[in-house]
Design an enzyme around this catalytic site. Structure first.
Site, PDB file in Angstrom:
ATOM      1  CE1 TYR A 159      -3.809   2.414   0.904  1.00 49.04           C
ATOM      2  CE2 TYR A 159      -2.211   3.344   2.427  1.00 49.04           C
ATOM      3  CZ  TYR A 159      -3.415   3.431   1.752  1.00 49.04           C
ATOM      4  OH  TYR A 159      -4.214   4.545   1.920  1.00 49.04           O
ATOM      5  CB  THR A 194     -13.442   5.168   8.054  1.00 53.20           C
ATOM      6  OG1 THR A 194     -12.422   4.180   8.210  1.00 53.20           O
ATOM      7  CG2 THR A 194     -12.914   6.334   7.245  1.00 53.20           C
TER       8      THR A 194
END
Ligand code: NDP
Length: 255
Positions: A159, A194
Protein backbone atom coordinates in the site's frame (compact mmCIF):
# COMPACT_ATOMS: atom_id res chain seq x y z
CA UNK A 1 -13.17 33.11 -3.33
CA UNK A 2 -16.13 30.87 -2.50
CA UNK A 3 -14.78 27.38 -3.18
CA UNK A 4 -18.26 25.90 -3.05
CA UNK A 5 -19.46 28.34 -5.73
CA UNK A 6 -16.64 27.39 -8.04
CA UNK A 7 -17.58 23.70 -8.02
CA UNK A 8 -21.27 24.49 -8.60
CA UNK A 9 -22.52 22.94 -11.83
CA UNK A 10 -19.20 21.19 -12.52
CA UNK A 11 -19.36 17.50 -13.38
CA UNK A 12 -17.30 15.49 -10.89
CA UNK A 13 -16.58 11.77 -11.18
CA UNK A 14 -15.58 10.13 -7.88
CA UNK A 15 -14.14 6.61 -8.04
CA UNK A 16 -14.59 4.31 -5.06
CA UNK A 17 -17.59 6.31 -3.86
CA UNK A 18 -19.52 3.37 -2.38
CA UNK A 19 -18.06 3.97 1.10
CA UNK A 20 -15.69 5.98 3.28
CA UNK A 21 -13.92 9.03 1.90
CA UNK A 22 -15.21 8.60 -1.65
CA UNK A 23 -18.77 8.79 -0.40
CA UNK A 24 -17.82 11.80 1.71
CA UNK A 25 -16.24 13.66 -1.24
CA UNK A 26 -19.31 12.92 -3.39
CA UNK A 27 -21.63 14.32 -0.70
CA UNK A 28 -19.41 17.39 -0.27
CA UNK A 29 -19.55 18.12 -4.02
CA UNK A 30 -23.33 17.57 -4.03
CA UNK A 31 -23.84 19.99 -1.12
CA UNK A 32 -22.04 22.63 -3.20
CA UNK A 33 -24.26 22.03 -6.23
CA UNK A 34 -21.94 19.99 -8.45
CA UNK A 35 -23.18 17.31 -10.84
CA UNK A 36 -21.80 14.15 -9.27
CA UNK A 37 -21.19 10.75 -10.86
CA UNK A 38 -20.26 8.04 -8.38
CA UNK A 39 -18.51 4.86 -9.45
CA UNK A 40 -17.44 1.61 -7.79
CA UNK A 41 -18.10 -2.13 -7.95
CA UNK A 42 -20.91 -2.28 -5.37
CA UNK A 43 -23.72 -0.83 -7.48
CA UNK A 44 -26.41 -1.32 -4.82
CA UNK A 45 -24.65 1.09 -2.46
CA UNK A 46 -24.23 3.65 -5.22
CA UNK A 47 -27.94 3.63 -6.08
CA UNK A 48 -28.81 4.63 -2.49
CA UNK A 49 -26.07 7.26 -2.55
CA UNK A 50 -27.45 8.82 -5.75
CA UNK A 51 -30.76 9.49 -3.97
CA UNK A 52 -28.88 11.13 -1.10
CA UNK A 53 -26.81 13.27 -3.48
CA UNK A 54 -29.96 14.62 -5.13
CA UNK A 55 -31.44 15.44 -1.72
CA UNK A 56 -28.21 17.25 -0.77
CA UNK A 57 -28.51 19.59 -3.76
CA UNK A 58 -26.46 18.00 -6.56
CA UNK A 59 -27.06 19.55 -10.00
CA UNK A 60 -27.35 15.93 -11.17
CA UNK A 61 -26.36 12.53 -9.82
CA UNK A 62 -25.64 9.19 -11.47
CA UNK A 63 -24.08 5.85 -10.57
CA UNK A 64 -21.69 3.83 -12.72
CA UNK A 65 -20.28 0.31 -12.49
CA UNK A 66 -16.53 0.62 -12.34
CA UNK A 67 -13.58 -1.63 -11.62
CA UNK A 68 -10.62 0.76 -11.80
CA UNK A 69 -8.19 -2.11 -12.36
CA UNK A 70 -9.93 -3.17 -15.58
CA UNK A 71 -9.19 -1.12 -18.72
CA UNK A 72 -12.46 -2.00 -20.47
CA UNK A 73 -14.48 -1.09 -17.40
CA UNK A 74 -12.69 2.27 -17.08
CA UNK A 75 -13.23 3.13 -20.75
CA UNK A 76 -16.92 2.25 -20.54
CA UNK A 77 -17.41 4.25 -17.34
CA UNK A 78 -15.67 7.36 -18.70
CA UNK A 79 -17.73 7.21 -21.91
CA UNK A 80 -20.94 6.86 -19.91
CA UNK A 81 -19.98 9.74 -17.61
CA UNK A 82 -19.26 11.96 -20.65
CA UNK A 83 -22.66 11.05 -22.11
CA UNK A 84 -24.33 12.25 -18.88
CA UNK A 85 -22.53 15.61 -19.20
CA UNK A 86 -19.03 16.76 -20.14
CA UNK A 87 -16.70 15.72 -17.35
CA UNK A 88 -14.79 18.49 -15.53
CA UNK A 89 -13.16 16.85 -12.50
CA UNK A 90 -11.89 13.31 -11.84
CA UNK A 91 -11.30 12.21 -8.24
CA UNK A 92 -9.14 9.08 -8.13
CA UNK A 93 -10.19 7.84 -4.70
CA UNK A 94 -10.66 4.05 -5.10
CA UNK A 95 -8.07 2.20 -3.04
CA UNK A 96 -7.41 -0.90 -0.96
CA UNK A 97 -4.77 -1.81 1.65
CA UNK A 98 -3.33 -5.18 2.57
CA UNK A 99 -2.87 -4.89 6.38
CA UNK A 100 -0.45 -7.78 6.84
CA UNK A 101 3.34 -8.10 7.17
CA UNK A 102 5.33 -8.05 3.93
CA UNK A 103 6.33 -11.71 4.29
CA UNK A 104 2.65 -12.77 4.44
CA UNK A 105 1.58 -10.95 1.27
CA UNK A 106 0.81 -13.43 -1.52
CA UNK A 107 1.20 -12.50 -5.17
CA UNK A 108 -2.57 -12.22 -5.71
CA UNK A 109 -2.89 -9.70 -2.90
CA UNK A 110 0.12 -7.73 -4.17
CA UNK A 111 -1.48 -7.59 -7.62
CA UNK A 112 -4.84 -6.49 -6.23
CA UNK A 113 -3.32 -3.60 -4.25
CA UNK A 114 -1.08 -2.42 -7.11
CA UNK A 115 -3.80 -2.84 -9.75
CA UNK A 116 -6.34 -0.86 -7.71
CA UNK A 117 -4.18 1.89 -6.24
CA UNK A 118 -1.68 2.49 -9.04
CA UNK A 119 -2.89 0.96 -12.29
CA UNK A 120 -6.37 2.23 -11.43
CA UNK A 121 -5.14 5.82 -11.14
CA UNK A 122 -3.17 5.42 -14.37
CA UNK A 123 -6.13 3.99 -16.32
CA UNK A 124 -8.66 6.57 -15.08
CA UNK A 125 -6.28 9.53 -15.43
CA UNK A 126 -5.04 8.71 -18.92
CA UNK A 127 -8.60 7.91 -20.03
CA UNK A 128 -9.94 11.25 -18.78
CA UNK A 129 -6.92 13.18 -20.09
CA UNK A 130 -7.42 11.71 -23.58
CA UNK A 131 -11.06 12.84 -23.55
CA UNK A 132 -10.11 16.38 -22.45
CA UNK A 133 -7.19 16.66 -24.88
CA UNK A 134 -9.25 15.45 -27.85
CA UNK A 135 -12.15 17.76 -26.97
CA UNK A 136 -9.74 20.67 -26.29
CA UNK A 137 -11.34 21.10 -22.86
CA UNK A 138 -9.56 21.77 -19.58
CA UNK A 139 -9.75 19.19 -16.80
CA UNK A 140 -8.85 18.68 -13.17
CA UNK A 141 -7.60 15.50 -11.51
CA UNK A 142 -7.42 15.02 -7.74
CA UNK A 143 -5.55 11.88 -6.70
CA UNK A 144 -6.13 10.58 -3.18
CA UNK A 145 -2.69 9.51 -1.96
CA UNK A 146 -1.77 9.00 1.72
CA UNK A 147 0.88 10.02 4.25
CA UNK A 148 2.01 6.41 3.79
CA UNK A 149 3.39 7.63 0.47
CA UNK A 150 5.97 9.55 2.54
CA UNK A 151 6.42 7.53 5.74
CA UNK A 152 5.97 3.86 6.60
CA UNK A 153 4.52 1.71 9.34
CA UNK A 154 4.09 -2.06 9.64
CA UNK A 155 1.81 -4.28 7.56
CA UNK A 156 1.21 -1.87 4.66
CA UNK A 157 4.36 -2.28 2.55
CA UNK A 158 2.59 -2.67 -0.80
CA UNK A 159 0.00 0.00 0.00
CA UNK A 160 2.72 2.48 1.02
CA UNK A 161 4.67 1.80 -2.18
CA UNK A 162 1.60 2.40 -4.34
CA UNK A 163 0.81 5.68 -2.59
CA UNK A 164 4.40 6.91 -3.06
CA UNK A 165 3.99 5.99 -6.73
CA UNK A 166 0.72 7.94 -6.94
CA UNK A 167 2.52 11.06 -5.66
CA UNK A 168 5.16 10.67 -8.37
CA UNK A 169 2.56 9.86 -11.05
CA UNK A 170 0.72 13.04 -10.04
CA UNK A 171 3.87 15.06 -10.78
CA UNK A 172 4.59 13.24 -14.05
CA UNK A 173 1.04 13.66 -15.37
CA UNK A 174 1.00 17.31 -14.29
CA UNK A 175 4.17 17.93 -16.29
CA UNK A 176 2.88 16.25 -19.46
CA UNK A 177 -0.68 17.56 -19.43
CA UNK A 178 -0.23 21.22 -18.39
CA UNK A 179 -0.07 22.05 -22.12
CA UNK A 180 -3.63 20.66 -22.50
CA UNK A 181 -5.00 22.75 -19.62
CA UNK A 182 -5.22 19.69 -17.37
CA UNK A 183 -4.18 20.15 -13.74
CA UNK A 184 -3.21 17.14 -11.63
CA UNK A 185 -2.74 17.37 -7.85
CA UNK A 186 -2.90 14.98 -4.92
CA UNK A 187 -4.27 15.00 -1.41
CA UNK A 188 -2.36 12.93 1.13
CA UNK A 189 -4.58 12.34 4.17
CA UNK A 190 -3.31 11.10 7.49
CA UNK A 191 -5.39 8.64 9.53
CA UNK A 192 -9.06 9.46 9.16
CA UNK A 193 -11.67 7.92 11.45
CA UNK A 194 -13.93 5.59 9.47
CA UNK A 195 -16.10 2.62 10.38
CA UNK A 196 -13.43 0.28 9.07
CA UNK A 197 -10.64 1.44 11.41
CA UNK A 198 -12.78 2.22 14.48
CA UNK A 199 -11.86 -1.02 16.29
CA UNK A 200 -8.12 -0.55 15.67
CA UNK A 201 -8.11 2.99 17.06
CA UNK A 202 -9.81 1.80 20.26
CA UNK A 203 -7.05 -0.82 20.79
CA UNK A 204 -3.75 -0.14 22.66
CA UNK A 205 -1.63 0.07 19.46
CA UNK A 206 -4.26 2.35 17.91
CA UNK A 207 -4.35 4.65 20.94
CA UNK A 208 -0.52 4.72 20.96
CA UNK A 209 -0.57 5.80 17.33
CA UNK A 210 -2.98 8.65 18.09
CA UNK A 211 -0.59 9.83 20.84
CA UNK A 212 2.14 10.17 18.19
CA UNK A 213 0.02 12.59 16.15
CA UNK A 214 1.06 16.11 17.29
CA UNK A 215 -2.58 17.25 17.38
CA UNK A 216 -3.45 14.10 19.44
CA UNK A 217 -6.51 13.12 17.44
CA UNK A 218 -7.55 11.25 14.33
CA UNK A 219 -8.79 13.18 11.36
CA UNK A 220 -12.47 13.36 10.56
CA UNK A 221 -13.56 13.22 6.90
CA UNK A 222 -14.66 16.88 7.22
CA UNK A 223 -11.04 17.87 7.96
CA UNK A 224 -10.31 17.16 4.28
CA UNK A 225 -13.07 19.41 2.90
CA UNK A 226 -11.09 22.65 2.53
CA UNK A 227 -8.00 21.10 0.93
CA UNK A 228 -10.19 18.90 -1.31
CA UNK A 229 -12.23 21.86 -2.58
CA UNK A 230 -9.04 23.86 -3.08
CA UNK A 231 -7.59 21.20 -5.38
CA UNK A 232 -10.88 20.49 -7.19
CA UNK A 233 -11.67 24.13 -8.04
CA UNK A 234 -10.14 27.13 -9.76
CA UNK A 235 -8.95 28.33 -6.36
CA UNK A 236 -5.88 26.20 -7.18
CA UNK A 237 -5.71 27.39 -10.80
CA UNK A 238 -1.93 27.84 -10.74
CA UNK A 239 -1.27 24.59 -8.85
CA UNK A 240 -0.34 21.42 -10.65
CA UNK A 241 1.88 18.52 -9.62
CA UNK A 242 1.39 19.37 -5.93
CA UNK A 243 0.57 17.02 -3.09
CA UNK A 244 -1.10 18.47 0.01
CA UNK A 245 -0.64 16.60 3.28
CA UNK A 246 -3.60 16.79 5.69
CA UNK A 247 -2.63 14.81 8.77
CA UNK A 248 -2.75 16.86 11.99
CA UNK A 249 1.05 17.01 11.83
CA UNK A 250 1.57 13.22 11.88
CA UNK A 251 4.41 13.34 9.35
CA UNK A 252 6.29 15.92 11.42
CA UNK A 253 5.96 14.06 14.73
CA UNK A 254 9.10 14.07 16.88
CA UNK A 255 11.63 11.25 16.50
P1 NDP B 1 -12.96 2.36 1.89
O1 NDP B 1 -12.56 0.93 1.95
O2 NDP B 1 -14.06 2.83 2.77
O3 NDP B 1 -13.35 2.74 0.40
C1 NDP B 1 -12.62 2.28 -0.70
C2 NDP B 1 -13.48 2.45 -1.93
O4 NDP B 1 -12.74 2.01 -3.06
C3 NDP B 1 -14.76 1.65 -1.88
O5 NDP B 1 -15.83 2.50 -2.27
C4 NDP B 1 -14.56 0.55 -2.90
O6 NDP B 1 -15.78 0.29 -3.56
C5 NDP B 1 -13.60 1.22 -3.85
N1 NDP B 1 -12.82 0.25 -4.63
C6 NDP B 1 -11.96 -0.69 -4.18
N2 NDP B 1 -11.48 -1.40 -5.21
C7 NDP B 1 -12.04 -0.88 -6.34
C8 NDP B 1 -11.95 -1.17 -7.72
N3 NDP B 1 -11.15 -2.17 -8.18
N4 NDP B 1 -12.67 -0.44 -8.60
C9 NDP B 1 -13.47 0.57 -8.15
N5 NDP B 1 -13.60 0.89 -6.86
C10 NDP B 1 -12.89 0.19 -5.96
O7 NDP B 1 -11.62 3.19 2.14
P2 NDP B 1 -11.34 4.72 2.47
O8 NDP B 1 -12.54 5.54 2.25
O9 NDP B 1 -10.68 4.77 3.78
O10 NDP B 1 -10.25 5.07 1.38
C11 NDP B 1 -10.52 5.87 0.22
C12 NDP B 1 -9.19 6.37 -0.32
O11 NDP B 1 -8.57 7.19 0.65
C13 NDP B 1 -8.20 5.26 -0.66
O12 NDP B 1 -7.48 5.58 -1.81
C14 NDP B 1 -7.29 5.26 0.56
O13 NDP B 1 -6.03 4.76 0.25
C15 NDP B 1 -7.26 6.75 0.88
N6 NDP B 1 -6.86 7.07 2.24
C16 NDP B 1 -7.65 6.73 3.31
C17 NDP B 1 -7.26 7.07 4.59
C18 NDP B 1 -8.09 6.73 5.80
O14 NDP B 1 -7.61 6.94 6.92
N7 NDP B 1 -9.31 6.26 5.63
C19 NDP B 1 -6.00 7.79 4.83
C20 NDP B 1 -5.25 8.08 3.64
C21 NDP B 1 -5.69 7.74 2.40
P3 NDP B 1 -16.28 -1.15 -4.12
O15 NDP B 1 -15.75 -2.20 -3.17
O16 NDP B 1 -17.75 -1.01 -4.12
O17 NDP B 1 -15.70 -1.24 -5.49
Amino acid sequence: MDLGASIQGRHVLVTGASSGLGRHFAELCARHGARVTVAARRRDRLETLVEDLRRLGAAGAAALDLDVSDAASVTAALEEAEREAPLDILVNNAGIAESRPALDVEEDLYDAVVDTNLKGVWLCSTGAARIWRDAKRPGVIVNIASILGFGVTGSVSVYAATKAAVVQMTAAHALEWARFGIRVNALAPGYIATEMNAAFFESDPGLAMIRRIPTRRLGQPEDLDGPFLLLATDASRWMTGSCITVDGGHLVSAL
